[in-house]
Write a protein that holds these residues in place. Structure first.
Motif, short mmCIF file in Angstrom:
data_model
loop_
_atom_site.label_atom_id
_atom_site.label_comp_id
_atom_site.label_asym_id
_atom_site.label_seq_id
_atom_site.Cartn_x
_atom_site.Cartn_y
_atom_site.Cartn_z
N UNK A 1 0.86 -1.18 0.00
CA UNK A 1 0.00 0.00 0.00
C UNK A 1 0.90 1.23 0.00
N UNK A 2 0.72 2.08 -1.01
CA UNK A 2 1.47 3.32 -1.09
C UNK A 2 0.63 4.38 -0.40
N UNK A 3 1.03 4.73 0.82
CA UNK A 3 0.22 5.56 1.71
C UNK A 3 -0.02 6.94 1.15
N UNK A 4 0.98 7.57 0.57
CA UNK A 4 0.86 8.96 0.11
C UNK A 4 0.07 9.09 -1.17
N UNK A 5 -0.28 7.98 -1.82
CA UNK A 5 -0.99 8.03 -3.10
C UNK A 5 -2.49 8.20 -2.95
N UNK A 6 -3.02 8.18 -1.75
CA UNK A 6 -4.46 8.15 -1.60
C UNK A 6 -4.89 8.89 -0.35
N UNK A 7 -6.04 9.52 -0.44
CA UNK A 7 -6.64 10.17 0.73
C UNK A 7 -7.34 9.15 1.61
N UNK A 8 -7.43 7.90 1.17
CA UNK A 8 -8.11 6.84 1.91
C UNK A 8 -7.26 6.36 3.08
N UNK A 9 -5.94 6.43 2.95
CA UNK A 9 -5.03 5.86 3.95
C UNK A 9 -4.46 6.94 4.85
N UNK A 10 -4.30 6.60 6.13
CA UNK A 10 -3.58 7.49 7.04
C UNK A 10 -2.63 6.64 7.88
N UNK A 11 -1.43 7.14 8.02
CA UNK A 11 -0.36 6.44 8.72
C UNK A 11 -0.01 7.24 9.96
N UNK A 12 0.07 6.58 11.10
CA UNK A 12 0.47 7.24 12.34
C UNK A 12 1.71 6.53 12.86
N UNK A 13 2.79 7.31 13.05
CA UNK A 13 4.05 6.77 13.56
C UNK A 13 4.29 7.41 14.92
N UNK A 14 4.42 6.58 15.93
CA UNK A 14 4.64 7.04 17.30
C UNK A 14 6.11 7.35 17.53
N UNK A 15 6.40 8.07 18.61
CA UNK A 15 7.79 8.35 18.98
C UNK A 15 8.58 7.06 19.19
N UNK A 16 7.90 6.01 19.62
CA UNK A 16 8.55 4.73 19.88
C UNK A 16 8.83 3.96 18.59
N UNK A 17 8.46 4.51 17.44
CA UNK A 17 8.58 3.90 16.11
C UNK A 17 7.48 2.87 15.85
N UNK A 18 6.56 2.66 16.79
CA UNK A 18 5.39 1.83 16.50
C UNK A 18 4.53 2.61 15.51
N UNK A 19 3.85 1.88 14.65
CA UNK A 19 3.02 2.55 13.65
C UNK A 19 1.71 1.80 13.45
N UNK A 20 0.72 2.55 12.94
CA UNK A 20 -0.57 1.98 12.57
C UNK A 20 -1.00 2.58 11.24
N UNK A 21 -1.68 1.77 10.43
CA UNK A 21 -2.21 2.23 9.16
C UNK A 21 -3.72 2.10 9.21
N UNK A 22 -4.40 3.20 8.90
CA UNK A 22 -5.86 3.22 8.92
C UNK A 22 -6.39 3.42 7.50
N UNK A 23 -7.46 2.72 7.21
CA UNK A 23 -8.20 2.92 5.95
C UNK A 23 -9.44 3.68 6.33
N UNK A 24 -9.51 4.92 5.90
CA UNK A 24 -10.53 5.86 6.37
C UNK A 24 -10.42 5.92 7.89
N UNK A 25 -11.40 5.47 8.62
CA UNK A 25 -11.33 5.57 10.08
C UNK A 25 -11.07 4.23 10.77
N UNK A 26 -10.94 3.15 10.01
CA UNK A 26 -10.75 1.83 10.60
C UNK A 26 -9.28 1.40 10.55
N UNK A 27 -8.86 0.73 11.61
CA UNK A 27 -7.51 0.20 11.65
C UNK A 27 -7.37 -0.87 10.57
N UNK A 28 -6.37 -0.72 9.71
CA UNK A 28 -6.11 -1.71 8.65
C UNK A 28 -5.03 -2.69 9.10
N UNK A 29 -3.91 -2.17 9.61
CA UNK A 29 -2.83 -3.01 10.12
C UNK A 29 -1.94 -2.17 11.02
#
Length: 185
Positions: A15-43
């Motif tokens: 999934x190319x995150x920056x190519x779509x308004x559908x995806x949002x990526x959150x990267x924590x200070x601890x380097x943990x990350x989550x990927x959301x599709x619209x408002x739902x957690x994807x992975x």
């Protein structure tokens, strides 16, 4: 300064995150990350997923290069793009385990082209890797990555091209280990 670009291997697809308004990526200070599709957690960060950043360079054909990409030069040599903390940047890890600095000049002069990546490029059974793992299992039982405990490994290059140590990386965390071929004897 442009925003960094990322892609995520979710275990099934890239999934190319920056190519779509559908995806949002959150990267924590601890380097943990989550990927959301619209408002739902994807992975999220896990042994089955991978977050890869664009390294700021393009290959000889203008295709963006990301961490984890496999590049091939005009002579057919293959190398993988990896972060090298001791070098303080990304390098091309050659089949023989030797790192090569990544600059726009050496990408263009190679000329290096993106030929795949760690996750989407089909794996080949490598006889040297199989022999190495079998030999190590004779002494240690199950072979585990010292970084994450993963038990699946891949080796770079083909046995015909391989010279020097075998560069073996963990499929799960991509930690690279080098083994000399005398271990196979």
């Amino acid at each position: 300064m442009p925003a960094p670009e990322f892609r995520v291997w979710d275990g099934d697809e890239m999934i190319y995150v920056n190519d779509s308004a559908v995806w949002s990526l959150k990267i924590e200070d601890s380097s943990d990350w989550t990927l959301h599709r619209k408002t739902r957690l994807h992975c999220r960060e896990s042994p089955d997923t991978s977050l890869m950043q664009h390294i700021g360079l393009a290959d000889a054909e203008g295709k963006q290069i990301f961490d984890g990409d496999i590049l091939q030069d005009g002579d057919g040599a293959v190398a993988m793009v990896r972060w090298a903390s001791d070098a303080g940047g990304y390098v091309l890890l050659r089949e023989n385990g030797n790192p090569v600095g990544l600059t726009e000049d050496n990408i263009q002069n190679g000329p290096w082209r993106v030929a795949g990546n760690l996750h989407e490029t089909p794996n080949r059974i490598d006889p040297d890797l199989s022999r190495l793992l079998n030999r190590l299992r004779e002494y240690t039982g199950e072979v585990e990555c010292p970084m994450c405990g993963g038990t699946e490994f891949e080796a770079g290059g083909t046995p015909e091209d391989r010279q020097g140590p075998i560069a073996v990386h963990c499929v799960r965390c991509h930690h690279v280990m080098l083994f000399h071929d005398d271990v196979l004897r």
